[in-house]
Design an enzyme around this catalytic site. Structure first.
Site, PDB file in Angstrom:
ATOM      1  CG  ASP A  14      -3.916 -10.890 -74.423  1.00  0.00           C
ATOM      2  OD1 ASP A  14      -2.732 -11.284 -74.328  1.00  0.00           O
ATOM      3  OD2 ASP A  14      -4.836 -11.613 -74.822  1.00  0.00           O
ATOM      4  CG  HIS A  31       6.194  -9.128 -71.933  1.00  0.00           C
ATOM      5  ND1 HIS A  31       4.828  -9.222 -72.111  1.00  0.00           N
ATOM      6  CD2 HIS A  31       6.654 -10.414 -71.902  1.00  0.00           C
ATOM      7  CE1 HIS A  31       4.485 -10.498 -72.191  1.00  0.00           C
ATOM      8  NE2 HIS A  31       5.569 -11.242 -72.074  1.00  0.00           N
ATOM      9  CG  LEU A 125      -4.494   7.080 -61.139  1.00  0.00           C
ATOM     10  CD1 LEU A 125      -5.944   6.860 -61.598  1.00  0.00           C
ATOM     11  CD2 LEU A 125      -3.568   6.999 -62.361  1.00  0.00           C
TER      12      LEU A 125
HETATM   13  C1  FPP Z   1      -0.107 -10.370 -71.985  1.00  0.00           C
HETATM   14  O1  FPP Z   1       0.339 -10.415 -73.328  1.00  0.00           O
HETATM   15  C2  FPP Z   1       0.760  -9.489 -71.200  1.00  0.00           C
HETATM   16  C3  FPP Z   1       1.467  -9.843 -70.073  1.00  0.00           C
HETATM   17  C4  FPP Z   1       1.398 -11.193 -69.502  1.00  0.00           C
HETATM   18  C5  FPP Z   1       2.358  -8.895 -69.395  1.00  0.00           C
HETATM   19  C6  FPP Z   1       1.891  -7.468 -69.261  1.00  0.00           C
HETATM   20  C7  FPP Z   1       3.048  -6.642 -68.921  1.00  0.00           C
HETATM   21  C8  FPP Z   1       3.306  -5.433 -69.418  1.00  0.00           C
HETATM   22  C9  FPP Z   1       2.381  -4.704 -70.325  1.00  0.00           C
HETATM   23  C10 FPP Z   1       4.614  -4.823 -69.070  1.00  0.00           C
HETATM   24  C11 FPP Z   1       4.547  -3.531 -68.381  1.00  0.00           C
HETATM   25  C12 FPP Z   1       3.718  -3.549 -67.155  1.00  0.00           C
HETATM   26  C13 FPP Z   1       3.989  -2.814 -66.047  1.00  0.00           C
HETATM   27  C14 FPP Z   1       2.958  -2.791 -64.952  1.00  0.00           C
HETATM   28  C15 FPP Z   1       5.226  -2.036 -65.871  1.00  0.00           C
HETATM   29  P1  FPP Z   1       0.740 -11.816 -73.946  1.00  0.00           P
HETATM   30  O2  FPP Z   1       2.161 -12.059 -73.666  1.00  0.00           O
HETATM   31  O3  FPP Z   1      -0.193 -12.871 -73.443  1.00  0.00           O
HETATM   32  O4  FPP Z   1       0.509 -11.568 -75.484  1.00  0.00           O
HETATM   33  P2  FPP Z   1       0.034 -12.652 -76.565  1.00  0.00           P
HETATM   34  O5  FPP Z   1      -1.396 -12.962 -76.270  1.00  0.00           O
HETATM   35  O6  FPP Z   1       0.204 -11.926 -77.847  1.00  0.00           O
HETATM   36  O7  FPP Z   1       0.944 -13.835 -76.435  1.00  0.00           O
END
Ligand code: FPP
Length: 246
Positions: A14, A31, A125
């Protein structure tokens, strides 16, 4: 029962959006920046010989985000998978996806299927990526599958116990996560692996996911190593087990 290294780590990644906003960028930039720590945790798990890593990449609830953000995340998943799969395979990583595939677009589904196929025999893994995943829907799905087996007389209701139920869930029979990590400062499970996290050690950090580096992962592992896991026993019983008295 005191533990050195977890066998299975589960992570809620997050903070990407806030990380990007703080730099005047778009949420999608956050992201994209989040791919670097994904690579890092995979490498660290391989290095430490941690057997399984489960990442929450996209929840069932994330479909409710603005269309642009959803589209850019989906493209990022396809792009990252296609770019990384060879290296993951070379490192002996087996890739598996959990979640509702039917909702994902055809190109992503094809990349997921081929990554699973190519890496199926790898054992270093087990990397599980939760995409369009929700813990409640996982539990409901397991209940439905078992009910169908009972209806078809392949299973008696009395045979349904915890191991049978766990095997019907998305993670199947694999060991439950020993350590759960959530970055980004919130202290919630957010509908991740609800059944499987029953006895998991929970670790929360304010660090935003794109800033989660080797030292931050080591701090989580150290926190885990310092915990005494009791599995519902008393502290005295656990000490007796640890001391080889039981
Ligand atoms: C939450 O942060 C994150 C996500 C919904 C997406 C997670 C995706 C990645 C880390 C990209 C790479 C992943 C792979 C598997 C290649 P948020 O957007 O809710 O952050 P915020 O709380 O600051 O708004």
């Amino acid at each position: 029962m005191s533990a050195a290294l977890p066998r299975h780590v589960a992570i809620v990644m997050d903070g990407n959006g806030r990380w990007a906003r703080a730099r005047g960028g778009l949420r999608a930039d956050g992201h994209r920046a989040g791919v670097t720590p994904v690579r890092m945790v995979i490498e660290e798990c391989v290095r430490h010989e941690i057997g399984a890593l489960t990442l929450f990449a996209f929840s069932s609830e994330n479909w409710g985000r603005p269309r642009d953000e959803v589209m850019s995340l989906m493209s990022l998943f396809v792009e990252s998978l296609e770019a990384e799969i060879e290296e993951l395979h070379r490192r002996g990583v087996r890739v598996r996806f959990i979640g509702e595939r039917a909702e994902l677009d055809a190109r992503l589904r094809a990349s997921m299927a081929s990554s699973e196929q190519v890496t199926a025999a790898n054992t270093r893994l087990l990397l599980q990526i939760a995409l369009s995943y929700g813990g409640r829907s996982d539990i409901v799905g397991a209940a439905r599958r078992l009910a169908e087996h009972v209806e078809q007389r392949r299973l008696a209701a009395s045979q349904i116990d915890e191991p049978t139920f766990a095997a019907a869930l998305a993670l199947g029979g694999i060991v439950d996560p020993d350590l759960f990590i959530r970055t980004g400062g919130e202290q919630r499970i957010s509908n991740f692996l609800l059944w499987n996290l029953a006895y998991t050690e929970l670790y929360f950090t304010d660090r935003l996911w794109p800033d989660f580096d080797v030292a931050a992962f080591e701090a989580a592992l150290q926190h885990y190593a310092a915990r005494q896991r009791r599995f519902g026993l008393s502290a005295e019983q656990v000490q007796a087990v640890d001391g080889g008295l039981v």
